[in-house]
Design a protein around this motif. Structure first.
Motif, PDB file in Angstrom:
ATOM      1  N   CYS A 258       4.868  -5.617   1.641  1.00 27.95           N
ATOM      2  CA  CYS A 258       4.212  -5.211   0.391  1.00 27.95           C
ATOM      3  C   CYS A 258       5.146  -4.422  -0.510  1.00 27.95           C
ATOM      4  O   CYS A 258       6.045  -3.706  -0.043  1.00 27.95           O
ATOM      5  CB  CYS A 258       2.982  -4.337   0.682  1.00 27.95           C
ATOM      6  SG  CYS A 258       1.678  -5.177   1.601  1.00 27.95           S
TER       7      CYS A 258
ATOM      8  N   GLU B 100       4.467  -1.537  -3.301  1.00 34.44           N
ATOM      9  CA  GLU B 100       3.431  -0.638  -3.816  1.00 34.44           C
ATOM     10  C   GLU B 100       4.013   0.148  -4.978  1.00 34.44           C
ATOM     11  O   GLU B 100       5.145   0.591  -4.942  1.00 34.44           O
ATOM     12  CB  GLU B 100       2.937   0.300  -2.713  1.00 34.44           C
ATOM     13  CG  GLU B 100       2.272  -0.444  -1.559  1.00 34.44           C
ATOM     14  CD  GLU B 100       1.881   0.467  -0.423  1.00 34.44           C
ATOM     15  OE1 GLU B 100       2.463   1.570  -0.317  1.00 34.44           O
ATOM     16  OE2 GLU B 100       0.997   0.095   0.364  1.00 34.44           O
ATOM     17  N   SER B 101       3.203   0.324  -6.036  1.00 33.79           N
ATOM     18  CA  SER B 101       3.712   0.975  -7.245  1.00 33.79           C
ATOM     19  C   SER B 101       2.566   1.666  -7.974  1.00 33.79           C
ATOM     20  O   SER B 101       1.420   1.671  -7.537  1.00 33.79           O
ATOM     21  CB  SER B 101       4.386  -0.054  -8.161  1.00 33.79           C
ATOM     22  OG  SER B 101       3.436  -1.051  -8.541  1.00 33.79           O
TER      23      SER B 101
ATOM     24  N   ASN C   2       0.837   4.973  -5.760  1.00 40.03           N
ATOM     25  CA  ASN C   2       1.145   3.679  -5.123  1.00 40.03           C
ATOM     26  C   ASN C   2      -0.111   2.855  -4.838  1.00 40.03           C
ATOM     27  O   ASN C   2      -0.220   2.197  -3.807  1.00 40.03           O
ATOM     28  CB  ASN C   2       1.930   3.907  -3.822  1.00 40.03           C
ATOM     29  CG  ASN C   2       3.378   4.269  -4.069  1.00 40.03           C
ATOM     30  OD1 ASN C   2       3.893   4.058  -5.158  1.00 40.03           O
ATOM     31  ND2 ASN C   2       4.027   4.833  -3.077  1.00 40.03           N
ATOM     32  N   LEU C   3      -1.049   2.880  -5.762  1.00 45.80           N
ATOM     33  CA  LEU C   3      -2.300   2.149  -5.566  1.00 45.80           C
ATOM     34  C   LEU C   3      -2.157   0.666  -5.898  1.00 45.80           C
ATOM     35  O   LEU C   3      -2.921  -0.159  -5.405  1.00 45.80           O
ATOM     36  CB  LEU C   3      -3.420   2.777  -6.406  1.00 45.80           C
ATOM     37  CG  LEU C   3      -3.887   4.166  -5.960  1.00 45.80           C
ATOM     38  CD1 LEU C   3      -4.979   4.675  -6.892  1.00 45.80           C
ATOM     39  CD2 LEU C   3      -4.409   4.120  -4.527  1.00 45.80           C
ATOM     40  N   ASN C   4      -1.201   0.318  -6.775  1.00 47.69           N
ATOM     41  CA  ASN C   4      -0.980  -1.097  -7.095  1.00 47.69           C
ATOM     42  C   ASN C   4      -0.191  -1.750  -5.958  1.00 47.69           C
ATOM     43  O   ASN C   4       0.768  -1.165  -5.439  1.00 47.69           O
ATOM     44  CB  ASN C   4      -0.185  -1.234  -8.396  1.00 47.69           C
ATOM     45  CG  ASN C   4      -0.932  -0.661  -9.577  1.00 47.69           C
ATOM     46  OD1 ASN C   4      -2.070  -1.024  -9.832  1.00 47.69           O
ATOM     47  ND2 ASN C   4      -0.309   0.249 -10.297  1.00 47.69           N
ATOM     48  N   TYR C   5      -0.586  -2.941  -5.572  1.00 46.89           N
ATOM     49  CA  TYR C   5       0.113  -3.588  -4.466  1.00 46.89           C
ATOM     50  C   TYR C   5       0.252  -5.090  -4.686  1.00 46.89           C
ATOM     51  O   TYR C   5      -0.571  -5.729  -5.336  1.00 46.89           O
ATOM     52  CB  TYR C   5      -0.604  -3.336  -3.138  1.00 46.89           C
ATOM     53  CG  TYR C   5      -1.993  -3.946  -3.053  1.00 46.89           C
ATOM     54  CD1 TYR C   5      -2.173  -5.272  -2.659  1.00 46.89           C
ATOM     55  CD2 TYR C   5      -3.127  -3.210  -3.380  1.00 46.89           C
ATOM     56  CE1 TYR C   5      -3.434  -5.838  -2.590  1.00 46.89           C
ATOM     57  CE2 TYR C   5      -4.397  -3.768  -3.312  1.00 46.89           C
ATOM     58  CZ  TYR C   5      -4.542  -5.077  -2.915  1.00 46.89           C
ATOM     59  OH  TYR C   5      -5.791  -5.638  -2.857  1.00 46.89           O
ATOM     60  N   ASN C   6       1.341  -5.637  -4.158  1.00 48.16           N
ATOM     61  CA  ASN C   6       1.576  -7.081  -4.040  1.00 48.16           C
ATOM     62  C   ASN C   6       2.028  -7.314  -2.607  1.00 48.16           C
ATOM     63  O   ASN C   6       2.993  -6.682  -2.155  1.00 48.16           O
ATOM     64  CB  ASN C   6       2.658  -7.552  -5.015  1.00 48.16           C
ATOM     65  CG  ASN C   6       2.179  -7.578  -6.440  1.00 48.16           C
ATOM     66  OD1 ASN C   6       1.564  -8.537  -6.871  1.00 48.16           O
ATOM     67  ND2 ASN C   6       2.465  -6.515  -7.187  1.00 48.16           N
ATOM     68  N   CYS C   7       1.356  -8.192  -1.890  1.00 47.35           N
ATOM     69  CA  CYS C   7       1.654  -8.386  -0.466  1.00 47.35           C
ATOM     70  C   CYS C   7       1.741  -9.860  -0.096  1.00 47.35           C
ATOM     71  O   CYS C   7       0.911 -10.665  -0.529  1.00 47.35           O
ATOM     72  CB  CYS C   7       0.569  -7.731   0.402  1.00 47.35           C
ATOM     73  SG  CYS C   7       0.435  -5.931   0.222  1.00 47.35           S
TER      74      CYS C   7
ATOM     75  N   SER D 195      -2.886  -9.429  -4.340  1.00 48.46           N
ATOM     76  CA  SER D 195      -2.454  -8.327  -5.188  1.00 48.46           C
ATOM     77  C   SER D 195      -3.692  -7.597  -5.671  1.00 48.46           C
ATOM     78  O   SER D 195      -4.797  -8.151  -5.704  1.00 48.46           O
ATOM     79  CB  SER D 195      -1.636  -8.830  -6.384  1.00 48.46           C
ATOM     80  OG  SER D 195      -2.477  -9.527  -7.296  1.00 48.46           O
TER      81      SER D 195
ATOM     82  N   MET E   1      -5.351  -3.293  -6.785  1.00 45.59           N
ATOM     83  CA  MET E   1      -5.163  -1.858  -6.941  1.00 45.59           C
ATOM     84  C   MET E   1      -6.240  -1.150  -6.129  1.00 45.59           C
ATOM     85  O   MET E   1      -7.432  -1.354  -6.351  1.00 45.59           O
ATOM     86  CB  MET E   1      -5.264  -1.433  -8.411  1.00 45.59           C
ATOM     87  CG  MET E   1      -4.974   0.061  -8.615  1.00 45.59           C
ATOM     88  SD  MET E   1      -5.031   0.570 -10.360  1.00 45.59           S
ATOM     89  CE  MET E   1      -6.806   0.479 -10.655  1.00 45.59           C
TER      90      MET E   1
ATOM     91  N   THR F 198       4.391  -3.773   6.570  1.00 50.04           N
ATOM     92  CA  THR F 198       3.268  -2.871   6.859  1.00 50.04           C
ATOM     93  C   THR F 198       2.526  -3.245   8.124  1.00 50.04           C
ATOM     94  O   THR F 198       1.881  -2.417   8.744  1.00 50.04           O
ATOM     95  CB  THR F 198       2.267  -2.854   5.679  1.00 50.04           C
ATOM     96  OG1 THR F 198       1.767  -4.177   5.463  1.00 50.04           O
ATOM     97  CG2 THR F 198       2.944  -2.367   4.417  1.00 50.04           C
TER      98      THR F 198
END
Length: 222
Positions: free
Chosen positions: A33, A35-36, A40-45, A58, A60, A221
């Motif tokens: 992932c 996280e940003s 760091n609530l935004n995620y792309n996994c 993806s 938030m 993760t």
């Protein structure tokens, strides 16, 4: 002089095969992932599997924006992911019955089910005419009264983990409404191929290069 050239050639071969070895290894099976954003609530996994397939999501926090799946491979210093077509997202819907009512007030009965046609245990309802008042729906049902008038109202149904529903009513009819809620999920993302230039691959992470020249760290993760 010949000895020096031989050493240079040997060094070149060592460097070449060392760099080649970095990208000849496969990305380990698991979930990676980025996280940003704030906290760091935004995620792309991506979740990669040994058989060459992946799942993607993806969002938030607890909210999922997009989902997808497909196939992947590591080739020529690139991670190549190809999204396949998946079933479209199911949408919730409502069934509405209404009839004219005389008197000072009208009655609105709401039944809330999931897409498997089972009553949800508890949810909430809010009338746009009185947004400060939230009505609890117990065991999937609620009946309430509103003042008989020529106005219209918007009824909103909410339940954590499900997409919300809303419908409009005229305040001079009685209503019986069956609401079917769909579980919250991201919008399917498919029919797209993405090439991620690889900078480094390790067991616990990999690093790609973005289109604007920034390194992006994908941490394992799971």
């Amino acid at each position: 002089m010949k000895k020096k050239r031989s050493l240079n050639f040997t060094s070149f071969v060592i460097v070449f095969f060392t760099s080649l070895g970095v990208f000849s290894q496969e990305i380990k099976e698991g979930t990676y992932c980025v996280e940003s954003g704030n906290l760091n609530l935004n995620y792309n996994c991506y979740t990669f599997y040994k058989n060459g397939t992946f799942d993607y999501k993806s969002g938030m926090g607890d909210e999922e924006y997009t989902i997808g799946k497909g196939t992947y491979q590591v080739k020529d210093s690139e991670l190549i992911v190809e999204f396949k077509k998946i079933a479209p997202k199911r949408l919730g819907y409502s069934k509405i019955q209404f009839w004219r009512q005389k008197g000072d007030s009208v009655s609105v009965e709401v039944q809330v089910r999931n897409m498997d046609n089972s009553f949800v245990k508890e949810s909430t309802l809010m009338n746009s005419m009185d947004s400060s008042k939230v009505i609890s729906i117990k065991e999937g049902k609620a009946i309430f009264k509103i003042k008989n008038s020529t106005k219209e109202s918007t009824i909103k149904i909410g339940l954590k983990g499900y997409d919300g529903q809303e419908f409009n009513i005229k305040n001079y009819y009685n209503y019986k409404v069956e609401v079917f809620l769909n579980k919250k999920s991201g919008v399917p993302f498919f029919d797209r191929k993405i090439n991620y230039p690889l900078v480094e691959v390790k067991d616990s992470y990999y690093i790609t290069m973005s289109s604007n020249g920034y390194k992006v760290l994908w941490e394992k993760t799971l």
